[in-house]
Design a protein around this motif. Structure first.
Motif, PDB file in Angstrom:
ATOM      1  N   SER A   1       7.494   6.233  -3.983  1.00 25.89           N
ATOM      2  CA  SER A   1       7.011   4.954  -4.000  1.00 25.89           C
ATOM      3  C   SER A   1       8.324   3.983  -3.999  1.00 25.89           C
ATOM      4  O   SER A   1       7.907   2.856  -3.204  1.00 25.89           O
ATOM      5  CB  SER A   1       5.846   4.656  -5.116  1.00 25.89           C
TER       6      SER A   1
ATOM      7  N   LEU B   1       9.703   4.162  -0.648  1.00 27.44           N
ATOM      8  CA  LEU B   1       8.851   3.712   0.394  1.00 27.44           C
ATOM      9  C   LEU B   1       9.022   2.053   0.475  1.00 27.44           C
ATOM     10  O   LEU B   1       8.765   1.345   1.329  1.00 27.44           O
ATOM     11  CB  LEU B   1       7.377   3.887   0.041  1.00 27.44           C
TER      12      LEU B   1
ATOM     13  N   PHE C   1       3.433  11.093   8.154  1.00 27.02           N
ATOM     14  CA  PHE C   1       3.919  10.452   7.326  1.00 27.02           C
ATOM     15  C   PHE C   1       5.485  10.449   7.139  1.00 27.02           C
ATOM     16  O   PHE C   1       6.186  11.504   7.116  1.00 27.02           O
ATOM     17  CB  PHE C   1       3.348  10.776   5.864  1.00 27.02           C
TER      18      PHE C   1
ATOM     19  N   GLU D   1       0.682   3.273   5.575  1.00 29.31           N
ATOM     20  CA  GLU D   1       1.402   3.235   4.544  1.00 29.31           C
ATOM     21  C   GLU D   1       2.579   2.399   4.322  1.00 29.31           C
ATOM     22  O   GLU D   1       3.299   2.342   5.620  1.00 29.31           O
ATOM     23  CB  GLU D   1       1.838   4.661   3.949  1.00 29.31           C
TER      24      GLU D   1
ATOM     25  N   VAL E   1      -1.002   6.847   0.480  1.00 27.32           N
ATOM     26  CA  VAL E   1      -2.160   7.201   1.503  1.00 27.32           C
ATOM     27  C   VAL E   1      -1.730   8.750   1.780  1.00 27.32           C
ATOM     28  O   VAL E   1      -2.894   9.387   2.251  1.00 27.32           O
ATOM     29  CB  VAL E   1      -1.670   6.313   2.802  1.00 27.32           C
ATOM     30  N   LYS E   2      -0.533   9.221   1.892  1.00 23.42           N
ATOM     31  CA  LYS E   2      -0.386  10.463   2.086  1.00 23.42           C
ATOM     32  C   LYS E   2      -1.024  11.431   1.050  1.00 23.42           C
ATOM     33  O   LYS E   2      -1.900  12.456   1.666  1.00 23.42           O
ATOM     34  CB  LYS E   2       1.149  10.782   2.044  1.00 23.42           C
TER      35      LYS E   2
ATOM     36  N   LEU F   1      -4.285   5.916  -4.934  1.00 22.87           N
ATOM     37  CA  LEU F   1      -3.726   4.556  -4.251  1.00 22.87           C
ATOM     38  C   LEU F   1      -3.382   3.606  -5.247  1.00 22.87           C
ATOM     39  O   LEU F   1      -2.430   2.703  -5.066  1.00 22.87           O
ATOM     40  CB  LEU F   1      -5.018   4.071  -3.256  1.00 22.87           C
TER      41      LEU F   1
ATOM     42  N   LEU G   1       0.719  -1.140  -0.036  1.00 19.90           N
ATOM     43  CA  LEU G   1      -0.008  -0.032  -0.017  1.00 19.90           C
ATOM     44  C   LEU G   1       0.605   1.296   0.005  1.00 19.90           C
ATOM     45  O   LEU G   1       1.769   1.447   0.773  1.00 19.90           O
ATOM     46  CB  LEU G   1      -0.782   0.037   1.271  1.00 19.90           C
ATOM     47  N   ALA G   2       0.514   2.029  -0.824  1.00 22.08           N
ATOM     48  CA  ALA G   2       1.265   3.532  -1.225  1.00 22.08           C
ATOM     49  C   ALA G   2       0.138   4.425  -1.442  1.00 22.08           C
ATOM     50  O   ALA G   2      -1.042   4.081  -1.771  1.00 22.08           O
ATOM     51  CB  ALA G   2       2.372   3.462  -2.068  1.00 22.08           C
TER      52      ALA G   2
ATOM     53  N   SER H   1       0.608   2.340  -5.441  1.00 22.16           N
ATOM     54  CA  SER H   1       0.673   0.989  -4.731  1.00 22.16           C
ATOM     55  C   SER H   1       1.156  -0.068  -5.905  1.00 22.16           C
ATOM     56  O   SER H   1       1.826  -0.830  -5.448  1.00 22.16           O
ATOM     57  CB  SER H   1      -0.840   0.412  -4.161  1.00 22.16           C
TER      58      SER H   1
ATOM     59  N   ALA I   1       7.526   4.090   6.781  1.00 19.67           N
ATOM     60  CA  ALA I   1       7.074   3.067   5.653  1.00 19.67           C
ATOM     61  C   ALA I   1       7.753   2.046   5.116  1.00 19.67           C
ATOM     62  O   ALA I   1       7.474   0.892   5.037  1.00 19.67           O
ATOM     63  CB  ALA I   1       6.212   4.080   4.703  1.00 19.67           C
TER      64      ALA I   1
END
Length: 390
Positions: A152, A155, A366, A81, A60-61, A111, A57-58, A115, A371
């Motif tokens: 991403s 992350l 965040f 996240e 979200v911010k 999202l 999951l990415a 993601s 994350a």
């Protein structure tokens, strides 16, 4: 009114909800005409039941920034996240439907795309857990989303990226040294002049990494780079096209041999160009780092949908979806479980949905680092990327 210079939807259009599918505006209009605005529970879900196929999951911010300030009556919960999920909701919205209806398109876009990119990046990170990984894929995407691509990748545990504007956005310095174009500008047989000019021109804290495959054999150019820059040389990069590689692993072993023969143990070997998890696994013991481009930046988005599962306290759902507000869990064995919110979860399981927006405010911090730590820990717990899946 003049046409915009670039085909980019501006942030203010996303914020006011105009960046949406037309039928949501028609829905608003119809519900307003009918004087209906039910309180609903809506969930963002990719799959209904866990099937052992985890995704990261990415986004979200950005989703939180979109949903904050819409209506104090709207509450939002979401997985943290960097969480690996498999079935069930990753986000839950509760409130008057008209307060968030038009934002569904942008919410799912934030999202879904991030993601998908993060999941691909985590596959790479797991394929080469000890290697330096840089994201080189910004050239494959619209420049307006380069920041999302690079964030991403970070992350998912990448060490850096190449895009300068993304670096300014994320308060990180972009990485990268020289392209083939620089060497070509000096002409065939003048590779030494290009490497020497680079060494003289760039700041002292820029790594001296010579590109060594422009005109001749990789081993030949590496030896020449060593002889040209000596102890100032930090590393070499091979970006040989697939059509010219042959046995690339063998080439890298030859390069390592020549560096060892010259007692250049401090020179790292960096590889880029058309790499994915399979190539990283095959080369990770003969290269120090990798630049990964299209495999990450061109990843398919996760197919999220937003579905109403409860209206005025009553469970409901369209065909093919599960009614009722739900909770998702990380089980003691690292699995993922889904259950109704008002029921007990599995023994020893951890509920994953956490508050995201309350009273119009984002109630979560965040951190890319946090994350990334979560993503790597979840990958260990779930076994993500431990096989050959790509």
């Amino acid at each position: 009114m003049a046409a915009p210079e670039f085909d980019i939807v501006p942030p203010e259009t996303i914020r006011d909800g105009s960046a949406t599918d037309a039928y949501f505006l028609r829905t608003e209009e119809t519900l307003r005409h009918a004087e209906r605005n039910p309180t609903v529970v809506a969930e963002v879900t990719a799959d209904q039941f866990p099937a052992g196929e985890f995704e990261l999951l990415a986004g979200v911010k950005d989703a939180a920034a979109l949903l904050a300030g819409l209506d104090d009556a709207v509450t939002v919960d979401a997985l943290p996240e960097g969480t690996l999920f498999d079935g069930g909701p990753v986000m839950r919205l509760e409130g008057p439907y008209r307060s968030f209806a038009r934002f569904e398109t942008s919410l799912l876009g934030f999202l879904s795309h991030a993601s998908g990119v993060a999941t691909a990046a985590l596959n790479c990170r797991r394929a080469a857990p000890e290697s330096d990984l840089l994201s080189f894929g910004a050239r494959h995407v619209h420049p307006s989303i380069a920041g999302m691509i690079e964030r991403s990748a970070l992350l998912a545990g990448f060490d850096g990226f190449s895009h300068v504007a993304a670096g300014e956005l994320l308060d990180r310095e972009a990485s990268g040294t020289m392209p083939h174009a620089l060497v070509i500008c000096f002409g065939r047989g003048e590779q030494e002049a290009a490497w020497r000019a680079f060494d003289e021109a760039v700041p002292a804290d820029t790594p001296r990494v010579a590109l060594c495959d422009t005109y001749s054999d990789e081993k030949d150019e590496v030896v020449r780079a060593v002889e040209t820059l000596g102890d100032d040389l930090d590393g070499v990069r091979l970006d040989t096209t697939a059509s010219r590689r042959g046995d690339f692993r063998h080439i890298l072993r030859e390069v390592e041999w020549e560096l060892d023969a010259r007692e250049m143990d401090g020179v790292d070997v960096f590889v880029s160009g058309g790499l994915g998890p399979a190539e990283l696994r095959a080369l990770r013991d003969v290269a120090d780092g990798f630049g990964v481009g299209g495999y990450v930046s061109n990843a398919d988005p996760v197919d999220f949908a937003l579905d109403i599962v409860e209206v005025e306290g009553e469970p409901c759902a369209k065909r093919g979806k599960l009614s009722g507000a739900k909770e998702v869990y990380r089980t003691a064995d690292g699995g993922h479980a889904v259950g109704l919110r008002d029921r007990d979860g599995p023994d020893g399981a951890e509920a994953l949905l956490e508050p995201l927006v309350r009273d119009g405010d984002v109630v979560r911090e965040f951190s890319i680092e946090a994350a990334a730590d979560r993503a790597l820990a979840d990958a260990e717990r779930t076994g993500f990327g431990s096989g050959a899946a790509e």
